[in-house]
Design a protein around this motif. Structure first.
Motif, PDB file in Angstrom:
ATOM      1  N   ASP A  24       0.815  -1.203   0.000  1.00 29.48           N
ATOM      2  CA  ASP A  24       0.000   0.000   0.000  1.00 29.48           C
ATOM      3  C   ASP A  24       0.852   1.258   0.000  1.00 29.48           C
ATOM      4  OD1 ASP A  24      -2.338  -1.462  -0.039  1.00 29.48           O
ATOM      5  OD2 ASP A  24      -2.535  -1.468   2.138  1.00 29.48           O
ATOM      6  N   SER A  25       2.096   1.154   0.469  1.00 32.56           N
ATOM      7  CA  SER A  25       2.978   2.322   0.471  1.00 32.56           C
ATOM      8  C   SER A  25       4.401   1.898   0.131  1.00 32.56           C
ATOM      9  CB  SER A  25       2.931   3.029   1.821  1.00 32.56           C
ATOM     10  OG  SER A  25       3.449   2.202   2.830  1.00 32.56           O
ATOM     11  N   PHE A  26       5.154   2.872  -0.348  1.00 37.58           N
ATOM     12  CA  PHE A  26       6.556   2.649  -0.686  1.00 37.58           C
ATOM     13  C   PHE A  26       7.361   3.776  -0.072  1.00 37.58           C
ATOM     14  CE2 PHE A  26      10.352   3.235  -3.231  1.00 37.58           C
ATOM     15  CZ  PHE A  26      10.847   1.946  -3.299  1.00 37.58           C
ATOM     16  N   SER A  27       8.397   3.446   0.686  1.00 39.06           N
ATOM     17  CA  SER A  27       9.253   4.449   1.315  1.00 39.06           C
ATOM     18  C   SER A  27      10.484   4.674   0.449  1.00 39.06           C
ATOM     19  CB  SER A  27       9.688   3.999   2.709  1.00 39.06           C
ATOM     20  OG  SER A  27       8.584   3.978   3.571  1.00 39.06           O
ATOM     21  N   LEU A  28      10.671   5.928   0.050  1.00 39.04           N
ATOM     22  CA  LEU A  28      11.789   6.319  -0.787  1.00 39.04           C
ATOM     23  C   LEU A  28      12.705   7.207   0.036  1.00 39.04           C
ATOM     24  CD1 LEU A  28      13.162   6.559  -3.582  1.00 39.04           C
ATOM     25  CD2 LEU A  28      11.564   8.412  -4.091  1.00 39.04           C
ATOM     26  N   GLN A  29      13.967   6.797   0.170  1.00 36.24           N
ATOM     27  CA  GLN A  29      14.905   7.552   1.001  1.00 36.24           C
ATOM     28  C   GLN A  29      16.205   7.880   0.276  1.00 36.24           C
ATOM     29  OE1 GLN A  29      15.216   4.867   4.293  1.00 36.24           O
ATOM     30  NE2 GLN A  29      13.298   5.560   5.190  1.00 36.24           N
ATOM     31  N   LYS A  30      16.446   7.221  -0.838  1.00 35.24           N
ATOM     32  CA  LYS A  30      17.704   7.412  -1.567  1.00 35.24           C
ATOM     33  C   LYS A  30      17.426   7.469  -3.060  1.00 35.24           C
ATOM     34  CE  LYS A  30      20.218   4.711   1.827  1.00 35.24           C
ATOM     35  NZ  LYS A  30      20.853   3.444   2.093  1.00 35.24           N
ATOM     36  N   GLN A  31      18.172   8.303  -3.730  1.00 36.74           N
ATOM     37  CA  GLN A  31      18.026   8.411  -5.171  1.00 36.74           C
ATOM     38  C   GLN A  31      18.393   7.106  -5.861  1.00 36.74           C
ATOM     39  OE1 GLN A  31      19.026  12.266  -6.479  1.00 36.74           O
ATOM     40  NE2 GLN A  31      19.341  11.660  -8.580  1.00 36.74           N
ATOM     41  N   SER A  32      19.214   6.298  -5.217  1.00 38.28           N
ATOM     42  CA  SER A  32      19.611   5.014  -5.802  1.00 38.28           C
ATOM     43  C   SER A  32      18.438   4.039  -5.895  1.00 38.28           C
ATOM     44  CB  SER A  32      20.755   4.392  -5.000  1.00 38.28           C
ATOM     45  OG  SER A  32      20.352   4.129  -3.671  1.00 38.28           O
ATOM     46  N   GLN A  33      17.315   4.340  -5.238  1.00 38.66           N
ATOM     47  CA  GLN A  33      16.122   3.493  -5.320  1.00 38.66           C
ATOM     48  C   GLN A  33      15.325   3.771  -6.594  1.00 38.66           C
ATOM     49  OE1 GLN A  33      15.001   4.703  -1.084  1.00 38.66           O
ATOM     50  NE2 GLN A  33      14.036   2.692  -1.252  1.00 38.66           N
ATOM     51  N   CYS A  34      15.750   4.736  -7.375  1.00 41.38           N
ATOM     52  CA  CYS A  34      15.039   5.148  -8.583  1.00 41.38           C
ATOM     53  C   CYS A  34      15.641   4.458  -9.799  1.00 41.38           C
ATOM     54  CB  CYS A  34      15.136   6.661  -8.747  1.00 41.38           C
ATOM     55  SG  CYS A  34      14.383   7.535  -7.359  1.00 41.38           S
ATOM     56  N   PRO A  35      14.876   4.296 -10.873  1.00 44.90           N
ATOM     57  CA  PRO A  35      13.501   4.716 -11.092  1.00 44.90           C
ATOM     58  C   PRO A  35      12.502   3.844 -10.333  1.00 44.90           C
ATOM     59  CG  PRO A  35      14.325   3.542 -13.015  1.00 44.90           C
ATOM     60  CD  PRO A  35      15.467   3.643 -12.039  1.00 44.90           C
ATOM     61  N   LEU A  36      11.312   4.391 -10.148  1.00 44.40           N
ATOM     62  CA  LEU A  36      10.262   3.716  -9.382  1.00 44.40           C
ATOM     63  C   LEU A  36       9.140   3.237 -10.278  1.00 44.40           C
ATOM     64  CD1 LEU A  36       9.538   6.082  -6.361  1.00 44.40           C
ATOM     65  CD2 LEU A  36      10.838   3.977  -6.356  1.00 44.40           C
ATOM     66  N   ALA A  37       8.516   2.142  -9.888  1.00 44.19           N
ATOM     67  CA  ALA A  37       7.294   1.665 -10.524  1.00 44.19           C
ATOM     68  C   ALA A  37       6.256   1.556  -9.418  1.00 44.19           C
ATOM     69  CB  ALA A  37       7.522   0.323 -11.197  1.00 44.19           C
ATOM     70  N   LEU A  38       5.198   2.338  -9.515  1.00 45.96           N
ATOM     71  CA  LEU A  38       4.121   2.342  -8.527  1.00 45.96           C
ATOM     72  C   LEU A  38       2.835   1.888  -9.192  1.00 45.96           C
ATOM     73  CD1 LEU A  38       4.849   5.907  -7.066  1.00 45.96           C
ATOM     74  CD2 LEU A  38       5.535   3.722  -6.048  1.00 45.96           C
ATOM     75  N   HIS A  39       1.869   1.484  -8.404  1.00 48.42           N
ATOM     76  CA  HIS A  39       0.555   1.197  -8.950  1.00 48.42           C
ATOM     77  C   HIS A  39      -0.422   2.267  -8.462  1.00 48.42           C
ATOM     78  CE1 HIS A  39       0.393  -1.014  -5.080  1.00 48.42           C
ATOM     79  NE2 HIS A  39      -0.868  -0.638  -5.076  1.00 48.42           N
ATOM     80  N   ALA A  40      -1.451   2.523  -9.245  1.00 48.45           N
ATOM     81  CA  ALA A  40      -2.432   3.543  -8.900  1.00 48.45           C
ATOM     82  C   ALA A  40      -3.014   3.245  -7.516  1.00 48.45           C
ATOM     83  CB  ALA A  40      -3.539   3.595  -9.946  1.00 48.45           C
ATOM     84  N   GLY A  41      -3.090   4.277  -6.692  1.00 49.46           N
ATOM     85  CA  GLY A  41      -3.606   4.131  -5.339  1.00 49.46           C
ATOM     86  C   GLY A  41      -2.521   3.936  -4.297  1.00 49.46           C
ATOM     87  N   GLN A  42      -1.323   3.600  -4.712  1.00 51.08           N
ATOM     88  CA  GLN A  42      -0.222   3.371  -3.781  1.00 51.08           C
ATOM     89  C   GLN A  42       0.280   4.702  -3.229  1.00 51.08           C
ATOM     90  OE1 GLN A  42       3.106   1.290  -5.549  1.00 51.08           O
ATOM     91  NE2 GLN A  42       3.718   0.445  -3.585  1.00 51.08           N
TER      92      GLN A  42
END
Length: 130
Positions: A24-42
């Motif tokens: 339901d959620s994704f925690s982003l703390q570092k640019q190295s975690q990018c690029p991101l793929a999310l789903h609608a509603g997340q």
């Protein structure tokens, strides 16, 4: 032996269903975690180190227009164990992925009153909402 095989299939299906669950959620703390793929509603929770006592602030320059919706203003927190006046903390933003597509999240760390000065830091993350 036949009874054990009967239990194996339902257990395997439950295991697969658990793996397929979307967070339901994704925690982003570092640019190295990018690029991101999310789903609608997340929900995307972005946390970056900051120290407003120095005059520097993170300024949102782009937040994937049409694909991310802000869930409120920046929230600054200072770790309780720091114990030092003027010590740094964490700035946190919450966004909800809305419509499918691609965009980027871009923030700059700067003193807002200083014009013509390059940002001290830039955070940029490409993202896709499915």
């Amino acid at each position: 032996m036949f009874a054990a095989h009967r239990l194996l299939l339902p257990c395997a299906l439950l295991l697969l269903a658990g793996c397929a669950h979307k967070a339901d959620s994704f925690s982003l703390q570092k640019q190295s975690q990018c690029p991101l793929a999310l789903h609608a509603g997340q929900t995307l929770i972005l946390s970056l180190p900051s120290n407003p006592t120095t005059g520097f602030r993170w300024i949102t320059r782009e937040a994937a227009p049409g694909h991310l919706q802000s869930l409120g203003p920046e929230v600054y927190s200072n770790p309780e164990d720091a114990g030092l006046i003027g010590s740094g903390g964490i700035s946190t933003w919450r966004y909800q992925a809305t419509e499918a597509g691609s965009g980027r999240l871009r923030l700059t760390y700067e003193r807002p009153w200083e014009t013509g000065v390059a940002p001290a830091e830039v955070f940029e993350c490409a993202l896709t909402v499915k």
